[in-house]
Design a protein around this motif. Structure first.
Motif, short mmCIF file in Angstrom:
data_model
loop_
_atom_site.label_atom_id
_atom_site.label_comp_id
_atom_site.label_asym_id
_atom_site.label_seq_id
_atom_site.Cartn_x
_atom_site.Cartn_y
_atom_site.Cartn_z
N GLY A 119 0.81 -1.21 0.00
CA GLY A 119 0.00 0.00 0.00
C GLY A 119 0.84 1.26 0.00
O GLY A 119 0.50 2.25 -0.66
N THR A 120 1.96 1.24 0.73
CA THR A 120 2.84 2.40 0.78
C THR A 120 3.47 2.68 -0.58
O THR A 120 3.52 3.83 -1.04
N ILE A 121 3.95 1.62 -1.24
CA ILE A 121 4.59 1.80 -2.55
C ILE A 121 3.58 2.27 -3.58
O ILE A 121 3.87 3.16 -4.41
N VAL A 122 2.37 1.72 -3.54
CA VAL A 122 1.34 2.13 -4.48
C VAL A 122 0.93 3.58 -4.22
O VAL A 122 0.78 4.38 -5.15
N ALA A 123 0.75 3.93 -2.93
CA ALA A 123 0.33 5.29 -2.60
C ALA A 123 1.37 6.32 -3.04
O ALA A 123 1.03 7.44 -3.43
N ALA A 124 2.65 5.95 -2.98
CA ALA A 124 3.70 6.87 -3.40
C ALA A 124 3.71 7.09 -4.91
O ALA A 124 4.22 8.10 -5.39
N ALA A 125 3.11 6.14 -5.65
CA ALA A 125 3.16 6.22 -7.11
C ALA A 125 1.94 6.89 -7.72
O ALA A 125 1.99 7.38 -8.85
N ILE A 126 0.82 6.92 -6.99
CA ILE A 126 -0.40 7.51 -7.54
C ILE A 126 -0.81 8.69 -6.69
O ILE A 126 -0.38 8.84 -5.54
#
Length: 472
Positions: free
Chosen positions: A414-421
């Motif tokens: 979730g952290t990696i995805v949130a940082a990308a979008i």
């Protein structure tokens, strides 16, 4: 006297199966009713969050404490008491009039479910002495739970079409009563000679429970709010402080709730490493696949549910063959090959899953097949690696290790995805390529950790070679 077949103790197997079934159902069945609950109770988004997470936090956080209690006061006794309270807590939903009352009911259900969870495997071990029968029973019980996990949302959706949403919790009552009857009639009473005679370490139990609950809550906040918000940081700091306090307490007290020397046993530590690896792998697929199918590829929720079925179908289908696989390959080799299949599935999803659904299906099937074999082997190995007076603690430790690892995996993804979008998960549709790149990065990172855990576990268990025989 030990049973010589599953049929000889079918009431007990039925009772333990429905206990595991209702645990799996309660994790998912109510989610489908959240829109209806929001309308009926005028619940806010925060209320709905606590309704869903209140159960899981207490269920996951209290299992080890109740495992220790069951080892001291009787596994069967605590199981039956937990089932009775579980039925009463579920029935209390009929009196709910506000969101806060429903949160309290869900918390009570989570607490009572945690009372029953460690006993499922521990009581199963009481029934059988032969390893093939134990493996067969474990595979059957877990298959029933997986069926519940697969059909839970569908059943819940059908039920609320014709009945009030409260019915989803009230249905726990007859299931719990059936389990009580089966366990009372099919499993012998607790033998006082097999109980853990050490005094209960209450400060250690409180610190351990707080550590797990805060760790799970930190991961939940990280996924839902992101690390940019303040909320995850105090929770994470609290988890670290409580964890440090727990370790200091258990190392200094004369009667620790759990002896850390036990998890240094090669079989136990290897099996827990396998379970943690599986929890991490399962998390990235659970988080990513449904979002990809709906928000990137435009599938409907029903289509996305069907798209996730290969994982459940393979897990259910391979269950009856786990015993034969282990018998043919040996437990050590079967564990390594199963782990390799799961890692291969993760790599398939990371590198090819963005292109066509067939690769998503292959990834789900490979990880499911590998995880199914390793889960059974690891669970039995943890139990066999601990003394007889700590079997409930062993079962709780086995389940908790996978649940905590799964929460960490969800938080990382979730952290990696949130940082990308940008913004919430709805921003995925606006920049699907960023989401796909983030999922690839998260999956590859967690796969590397999974592989490292598997290699370490394989080396740890290879000398002496991992077998399923008792080593008390």
């Amino acid at each position: 006297m030990q049973a010589t077949s599953l049929r000889a103790v079918w009431p007990a197997i039925l009772g333990l199966s429905v206990v595991f079934l209702v645990e799996m159902l309660d994790n998912s069945v109510l989610n489908v009713a959240l829109p209806t609950i929001a309308r009926d109770l005028n619940a806010s988004a925060s209320d709905l969050q606590w309704i869903t997470t209140g159960y899981s936090l207490l269920f996951g956080g209290l299992m080890i404490a109740f495992g220790a209690i069951a080892d001291r006061f009787g596994t069967r006794r605590v199981m039956l008491l937990g089932l009775g309270l579980f039925a009463l807590a579920s029935l209390a939903v009929l009196a709910v009039r506000t969101p806060g009352e429903l949160v309290a009911v869900r918390a009570a259900v989570g607490i009572t479910a945690a009372m029953t969870a460690p006993g499922t495997m521990a009581l199963c071990f009481r029934l059988f002495d032969q390893e093939n029968l134990l493996m067969r029973a474990t595979a059957f019980i877990s298959t029933v739970g997986l069926v519940g996990l697969a059909v839970g949302p569908t059943v819940g959706g059908l039920v609320i079409q014709v009945l009030p949403w409260q019915t989803l919790l009230v249905l726990n009552v007859p299931i719990a009563l059936l389990a009580i009857v089966c366990i009372r009639s099919g499993i012998p009473a607790d033998d006082p000679a097999q109980r853990n005679r050490a005094p209960m370490d209450l400060p250690g139990a409180l610190l351990g429970t707080a550590t797990i609950i805060l760790a799970l809550w930190t991961a939940t906040l990280a996924v839902e709010d992101g690390w940019a918000q303040l909320a995850p940081w105090p929770a994470g700091a609290g988890a670290l402080l409580c964890g440090a306090g727990f370790v200091m307490r258990e190392r200094s007290t004369a009667h620790p709730m759990f002896d850390f020397a036990l998890i240094r046993r090669p079989k136990v530590s290897a099996a827990l490493a396998y379970q943690a690896a599986l929890g991490l792998g399962m998390a990235v697929l659970t988080y990513s696949v449904t979002l990809q199918l709906q928000l990137v590829w435009g599938w409907s929720p029903a289509q996305a549910a069907l798209g996730s079925l290969p994982q459940i179908i393979v897990m259910i289908a391979i269950g009856p063959f786990v015993e034969k696989i282990v018998e043919r390959l040996g437990a050590h080799r079967a564990g390594v090959i199963g782990s390799a299949a799961a890692i291969g599935g993760l790599l398939t999803y990371a590198l090819l899953g963005r292109y066509q659904y067939v690769w998503v299906a292959v990834a789900l099937a490979l990880t499911a097949a590998g995880m199914r074999v390793v889960m059974v082997i690891a669970a039995i190995t943890v139990m066999r690696g601990l003394p007889e007076d700590q079997t409930s603690m062993g079962a709780a430790l086995n389940d908790t290790s996978q649940e905590v690892a799964g929460s960490i995996g969800m938080a990382v993804t979730g952290t990696i995805v949130a940082a990308a979008i940008s913004g919430s998960v709805t921003g995925i549709a606006a920049d699907p390529h960023a989401f796909e790149n983030a999922v690839t990065t998260a999956t590859l990172a967690l796969t590397a950790v999974c592989a490292a855990l598997v290699v370490w576990a394989a080396r740890r268990s290879s000398s002496p070679q991992l077998s399923l025989s008792a080593t008390h």
